[in-house]
Design a protein around this motif. Structure first.
Motif, short mmCIF file in Angstrom:
data_model
loop_
_atom_site.label_atom_id
_atom_site.label_comp_id
_atom_site.label_asym_id
_atom_site.label_seq_id
_atom_site.Cartn_x
_atom_site.Cartn_y
_atom_site.Cartn_z
N VAL A 90 15.59 -28.81 91.90
CA VAL A 90 15.36 -27.37 91.91
C VAL A 90 13.99 -26.59 92.70
O VAL A 90 14.01 -25.71 93.41
CB VAL A 90 14.29 -27.18 90.25
CG1 VAL A 90 14.06 -25.90 89.91
CG2 VAL A 90 15.56 -27.91 89.00
N ASN A 143 15.25 -23.42 94.65
CA ASN A 143 14.53 -21.81 94.45
C ASN A 143 13.38 -21.74 95.45
O ASN A 143 13.69 -20.55 96.11
CB ASN A 143 13.07 -22.32 93.30
CG ASN A 143 14.06 -22.26 92.35
OD1 ASN A 143 15.25 -22.20 92.02
ND2 ASN A 143 13.84 -23.13 91.01
N ARG A 144 13.06 -22.45 96.23
CA ARG A 144 12.46 -22.35 97.57
C ARG A 144 13.62 -21.35 98.71
O ARG A 144 12.73 -20.60 99.56
CB ARG A 144 11.42 -23.73 98.51
CG ARG A 144 11.07 -22.44 99.18
CD ARG A 144 9.69 -21.97 99.22
NE ARG A 144 9.17 -21.19 100.16
CZ ARG A 144 8.54 -20.04 100.92
NH1 ARG A 144 8.65 -19.45 100.15
NH2 ARG A 144 8.17 -19.87 101.60
N THR A 173 16.51 -20.30 98.22
CA THR A 173 16.83 -19.07 97.47
C THR A 173 16.11 -18.33 98.02
O THR A 173 16.53 -16.74 97.83
CB THR A 173 16.95 -19.35 96.25
OG1 THR A 173 17.95 -20.42 96.20
CG2 THR A 173 17.91 -18.38 95.99
N GLU A 174 14.99 -18.33 97.89
CA GLU A 174 13.61 -17.34 97.94
C GLU A 174 13.44 -16.86 99.56
O GLU A 174 13.67 -15.38 99.55
CB GLU A 174 12.17 -17.66 97.38
CG GLU A 174 11.30 -16.73 97.46
CD GLU A 174 9.39 -17.58 97.78
OE1 GLU A 174 8.67 -16.94 97.65
OE2 GLU A 174 9.64 -19.18 97.19
N ASP A 220 19.05 -9.50 92.30
CA ASP A 220 19.47 -10.73 91.04
C ASP A 220 20.49 -10.94 90.73
O ASP A 220 20.49 -12.30 90.44
CB ASP A 220 18.43 -10.16 89.83
CG ASP A 220 17.02 -9.82 90.07
OD1 ASP A 220 16.17 -10.44 90.47
OD2 ASP A 220 16.01 -9.46 89.52
N ILE A 271 21.26 -13.61 93.78
CA ILE A 271 20.34 -14.28 93.54
C ILE A 271 21.37 -15.80 92.55
O ILE A 271 21.55 -16.55 93.19
CB ILE A 271 19.30 -14.13 93.40
CG1 ILE A 271 18.73 -14.05 94.37
CG2 ILE A 271 18.47 -16.03 92.57
CD1 ILE A 271 17.04 -13.02 94.27
N ILE A 296 23.34 -19.27 93.94
CA ILE A 296 23.01 -20.33 93.03
C ILE A 296 23.98 -20.81 92.28
O ILE A 296 24.21 -22.04 92.92
CB ILE A 296 22.15 -19.99 92.08
CG1 ILE A 296 20.05 -20.01 93.19
CG2 ILE A 296 21.17 -21.63 91.03
CD1 ILE A 296 18.72 -19.28 92.13
#
Length: 580
Positions: free
Chosen positions: A523, A527-528, A530-531, A541, A544, A548
């Motif tokens: 995760v 997440n990184r 994606t950021e 949002d 995003i 994911i």
């Protein structure tokens, strides 16, 4: 490398290539090197299907000797050597253990004859620029030595083993991308997520037709563009006959047999050696060391459904585990031992009479030879060439034949140079020395990070790292690892977006960095990434969440209700290896 369909629609091309797998990529690279103006179009991401779904081998095809395909074996062995020379950071020798049983077809004497012939056909295997890439001839080892190297081998009737060599790719999807980047460096234009939906037609002499370009849908904006070209090349892999039918307005001149092949990834089980294993219930399969893990594959099942619908089901995994444990009874591999799995479809040329029926088709024994179709001779369609079938290993040579034909039609002459030109990133000399020099140039980076960068980008490593300096204040952040347990830097994600046309989370995870190719990377890493991508591409949002969800779906199995094209295949039929 930038994506600009509007600019492409205002350009007149010599060649418009449809398909961004290794066949299309190799054709684009070859044609650009010969001075042609080239456009490459791919409806998904580059290398998203068959190209990345392979066994990651560059090999001669020992099994093809049994089928009497000596020309294909010789071609493959020659191309194996060429890939070693032009992609030294990507293609490496790999020893295979081939156990021997009894004194029949699986016995030592028979296999020794076959391997001796295999070595003879690869007489030029050591004409390589890096001594570390040289491949020895096969050798025999005793039963005890075989069990020491691989204790899980079936012991009953085991008489020993042969060790022979082929080659392995570090990352087939990256090697494909490097061919495209090399084409772009020499003037080609390329676009992913650009779906060809139709053809531009002109009337030719008599009842003939001339294709003068393609209609393209931009899958990001929904806009439609017309890309003009004097010749259109069909290099659509498993979709090639579908595209052919679209161009011909009906039934395609050739049909494909689509072979579904799955692979599983598990813990390291064979050390530095690969294994070629025979199962009594499902043919043979490979056990291949890869990045500290093991790839086991592949199945070979005729797949009749839409290639876009292919996936891996839990039943696929259960069936294949049965075959693997039959061939290696001491392994006792379980479902929870599977860290990751993936699937690809091999496009095999159907040489049987076109009946429209797929019942009884045999993908395992179908030839892996490619076919180049000149539609002017087949159906009076001018300006259209199809590249059908073939293997990863022989894709460069297939491209050479396609471009030779295209040049003849264009009334031009230029010699092929891909056999002696390093791919984009391939100008490194000896790999070990290159890595050592790179570590000295970048002492601020951990040694394993530099080695990973060298393997992925070769001589372009400094260009990738320079992305961190493109905007003020980014350098320190982008030269950090994505997480403590990975060798991938944040700058690789940004470089993929700015310079390699990565537009989706799955592009980066699976085809630009390899973060997802061994299973879910965790995760924090997802997440990184994606950021970083959201900040660079302006995702909201909702986007995003969708990105994911779409990426994580690739780590799961396909529901049984969506499984198509199997038609009750037997266990043996569903698990026989295609020996890619």
């Amino acid at each position: 490398m930038q994506r600009d369909l509007k600019k492409m629609s205002a350009t007149e091309y010599d060649l418009v290539i449809v398909g961004g797998g290794i066949s299309g990529a190799s054709i684009a690279w070859d044609a650009a090197l010969r001075g042609l103006k080239v456009a490459l179009l791919e409806k998904e991401d580059f290398a998203h299907a068959t190209t990345s779904g392979s066994s990651k081998l560059v090999h001669g095809g020992l099994r093809y000797l049994v089928n009497g395909e000596l020309r294909l074996v010789r071609e493959s062995l020659r191309e194996r050597r060429i890939w070693e020379n032009i992609a030294p950071h990507m293609v490496h020798p790999l020893p295979f253990i081939l156990p021997t049983y009894g004194y029949g077809m699986k016995g030592g004497p028979v296999l020794a004859i076959g391997l001796a012939f295999y070595d003879l056909l690869s007489y030029d295997r050591n004409f390589v620029s890096d001594d570390d890439k040289k491949i020895p001839g096969f050798r025999s080892i005793s039963r005890d030595e075989a069990l020491t190297l691989m204790p899980t081998l079936k012991r009953e009737g085991l008489t020993g083993a042969k060790i022979y060599y082929d080659c392995q790719m570090f990352a087939p999807e990256r090697l494909c991308l490097e061919c495209i980047e090399g084409a772009v460096e020499f003037g080609a234009d390329a676009a992913n997520y650009a779906e060809v939906t139709g053809f531009e037609m002109e009337n030719a002499a008599g009842a003939s037709r001339r294709i003068s370009g393609v209609q393209v849908k931009d899958r990001h904006t929904g806009e439609t563009h017309r890309i003009r070209g004097r010749i259109v090349i069909n290099a659509a892999g498993p979709w090639a006959d579908t595209l052919m039918g679209l161009a011909e307005g009906g039934k395609p001149a050739r049909r494909l047999i689509r072979s579904k092949g799955i692979h599983i990834i598990t813990r390291e089980i064979s050390g530095s050696n690969a294994l070629a294993i025979q199962s009594d219930i499902g043919g043979h399969f490979f056990v291949i060391p890869w990045r500290g893990h093991t790839i086991i594959g592949t199945t070979d099942t005729v797949f009749d459904d839409d290639p876009d619908k292919v996936g891996v089901t839990e039943q696929d995994l259960r069936d294949f585990l049965s075959v693997v444990n039959d061939g290696l009874p001491g392994l006792d591999l379980k479902r929870e031992d599977i860290l990751h799995f993936y699937v690809g479809i091999r496009p095999l040329v159907d040489s049987s009479p076109a009946s429209g029926e797929e019942e009884g088709k045999d993908s395992y024994n179908a030839s892996r030879a490619a076919e180049v179709l000149d539609h002017e001779k087949i159906d009076d369609t001018f300006g259209f060439i199809s590249a059908m079938g073939g293997k990863w290993t022989t894709s460069r040579h297939l491209a050479e034949q396609v471009v030779d034909l295209a040049l003849m039609k264009l009334g031009r002459q230029a010699k092929c140079e891909t056999h002696c030109t390093p791919v984009y990133g391939g100008e490194i000399g000896r790999l070990k020395s290159f890595i050592a020099r790179a570590r000295k140039r970048h002492p601020h980076l951990p040694a394993e990070v530099v080695e990973n960068l060298c393997n992925y980008y070769g001589s372009r490593i400094d260009e990738v790292l320079a992305t961190a300096d493109e905007r003020p204040g980014e350098r320190e952040e982008l030269l950090r690892r994505l997480a403590g347990n990975t060798s991938v830097l944040a700058v690789q994600v940004i470089h993929a977006i700015r310079h390699e046309m990565a537009r989706h989370l799955s592009d980066v995870l699976f085809r630009r960095t390899g973060l997802g190719t061994l299973g879910h990377p965790g995760v924090p890493i997802v997440n990184r990434v994606t950021e970083l991508m959201a900040r660079e591409l302006g995702w909201d949002d909702t986007t995003i969440a969708n990105e994911i969800a779409d990426a994580l779906r690739l780590f799961g199995t396909q529901p049984p209700a969506n499984e198509g094209g199997m038609k009750g295949a037997s266990l043996a039929e569903a698990t026989r290896s295609a020996d890619r």
